[in-house]
Scaffold this motif. Structure first.
Motif, PDB file in Angstrom:
ATOM      1  N   VAL A  39      33.215 -11.039  27.656  1.00 34.24           N
ATOM      2  CA  VAL A  39      33.824 -10.099  26.702  1.00 34.24           C
ATOM      3  C   VAL A  39      34.886 -10.790  25.855  1.00 34.24           C
ATOM      4  N   GLY A  40      35.636 -11.718  26.452  1.00 30.69           N
ATOM      5  CA  GLY A  40      36.760 -12.326  25.750  1.00 30.69           C
ATOM      6  C   GLY A  40      36.422 -13.491  24.857  1.00 30.69           C
ATOM      7  N   MET A  41      35.183 -13.954  24.859  1.00 29.82           N
ATOM      8  CA  MET A  41      34.825 -15.091  24.007  1.00 29.82           C
ATOM      9  C   MET A  41      34.758 -14.666  22.543  1.00 29.82           C
ATOM     10  N   LYS A  42      35.112 -15.602  21.658  1.00 23.13           N
ATOM     11  CA  LYS A  42      35.107 -15.301  20.228  1.00 23.13           C
ATOM     12  C   LYS A  42      33.712 -15.071  19.678  1.00 23.13           C
ATOM     13  N   THR A  64      43.273  -9.377  21.342  1.00 24.02           N
ATOM     14  CA  THR A  64      42.847  -8.746  22.601  1.00 24.02           C
ATOM     15  C   THR A  64      41.823  -9.609  23.331  1.00 24.02           C
ATOM     16  N   LYS A  65      40.886 -10.190  22.592  1.00 23.20           N
ATOM     17  CA  LYS A  65      39.872 -11.038  23.203  1.00 23.20           C
ATOM     18  C   LYS A  65      40.510 -12.289  23.816  1.00 23.20           C
ATOM     19  N   ALA A  66      41.557 -12.813  23.182  1.00 22.46           N
ATOM     20  CA  ALA A  66      42.236 -13.983  23.742  1.00 22.46           C
ATOM     21  C   ALA A  66      42.900 -13.644  25.070  1.00 22.46           C
ATOM     22  N   ALA A 111      46.367 -20.255  23.993  1.00 21.35           N
ATOM     23  CA  ALA A 111      47.468 -20.944  23.312  1.00 21.35           C
ATOM     24  C   ALA A 111      47.028 -21.441  21.941  1.00 21.35           C
ATOM     25  N   GLU A 112      45.807 -21.949  21.840  1.00 28.42           N
ATOM     26  CA  GLU A 112      45.293 -22.397  20.549  1.00 28.42           C
ATOM     27  C   GLU A 112      45.147 -21.231  19.584  1.00 28.42           C
ATOM     28  N   ASN A 113      44.699 -20.080  20.096  1.00 29.37           N
ATOM     29  CA  ASN A 113      44.548 -18.910  19.229  1.00 29.37           C
ATOM     30  C   ASN A 113      45.895 -18.437  18.691  1.00 29.37           C
ATOM     31  N   SER A 114      46.940 -18.437  19.554  1.00 28.42           N
ATOM     32  CA  SER A 114      48.252 -17.983  19.116  1.00 28.42           C
ATOM     33  C   SER A 114      48.856 -18.933  18.096  1.00 28.42           C
ATOM     34  N   ASN A 115      48.650 -20.237  18.269  1.00 36.19           N
ATOM     35  CA  ASN A 115      49.170 -21.201  17.305  1.00 36.19           C
ATOM     36  C   ASN A 115      48.493 -21.059  15.950  1.00 36.19           C
ATOM     37  N   SER A 116      47.178 -20.872  15.956  1.00 34.06           N
ATOM     38  CA  SER A 116      46.466 -20.688  14.691  1.00 34.06           C
ATOM     39  C   SER A 116      46.876 -19.397  14.006  1.00 34.06           C
TER      40      SER A 116
END
Length: 228
Positions: free
Chosen positions: A99-102, A112-114, A184-189
């Protein structure tokens, strides 16, 4: 794109590890009788979490299930509980990871997915730790009896199921860590994508307004003595 690839790799690692961990439960050879110091071997003893068996020289095996769960040794009961917990946690981790994969269409927004992907990683790490603890506890009992000179009963060696369990636990832990790093990568982007440009926009709008207003002041005429 890199975060999506990392999530796919993590999902494949965790699923592979969960399959290996699940396959250790029905595997027969958790421990196998040793031939160290034995010249003639007429039978091979082996056991797992559910039964103990003996195979004679003709290849015929006779097995006996453990008669009572409450009468079992404590380490076998602990290994059973840890392995069953590892399998159940791996199942829920696989669902949350999917469910959480992009690359999937369910789960809501990217934020939410992250979070769901990070939760899946933590569940897989816990599953791997349960499997690692179970196999290590069982192996510790085997090795302690093998190297104990006062132990006169049948001694055993490590079976194939323990190595499969360790490998599956390692894959679950590695994949879970990659899942946790993906958030962490998603939040930085996301921070880079929402850079504040308010001051520039305000200055540009003021400049446009100032340039658009016509200059209504009367024209100034300077004579020849204006700069004297």
């Amino acid at each position: 794109m890199a975060s999506t690839s990392a999530e796919i790799i993590a999902f494949l690692l965790t699923i592979s590890g969960w399959v290996l961990v699940s396959s250790t439960l029905p595997t027969d050879y958790w421990k196998v009788s040793t031939i160290d110091g034995t010249v003639i071997t007429t039978a091979t003893f082996w056991a797992n979490l559910w039964k103990t068996c003996v195979t004679d020289s003709t290849g015929v095996s006779n097995c006996k299930d453990f008669p009572s769960m409450l009468a079992l040794d404590g380490y076998i009961q602990a290994c059973r509980g840890l392995m069953i917990s590892a399998v159940c946690l791996g199942f829920f981790g696989a669902v949350f990871g999917l469910v959480g994969m992009k690359c999937t269409k369910v789960g809501g927004s990217d934020k939410t997915k992250a979070k769901i992907a990070c939760l899946s990683g933590l569940i897989f790490i816990l599953s791997g730790l349960c499997s690692m603890t179970s196999c290590s506890l069982y192996a510790n009992r085997i090795t302690s009896e093998f190297f104990d000179p006062s132990f006169v009963a049948q001694k055993y060696e490590l079976g194939a199921a323990l190595f499969i369990g360790w490998a599956g636990a390692s894959l679950c832990i590695i994949g879970g860590i990659i899942f946790c790093f993906s958030i962490a990568e998603n939040s930085n982007s996301a921070r880079r994508g929402y850079a504040y440009n308010g001051a520039t926009s305000v200055m540009s709008s003021r400049t446009k307004v100032h340039n658009s207003v016509p200059d209504k002041s009367p024209p100034k005429h300077f004579d020849k003595n204006a700069y004297v």
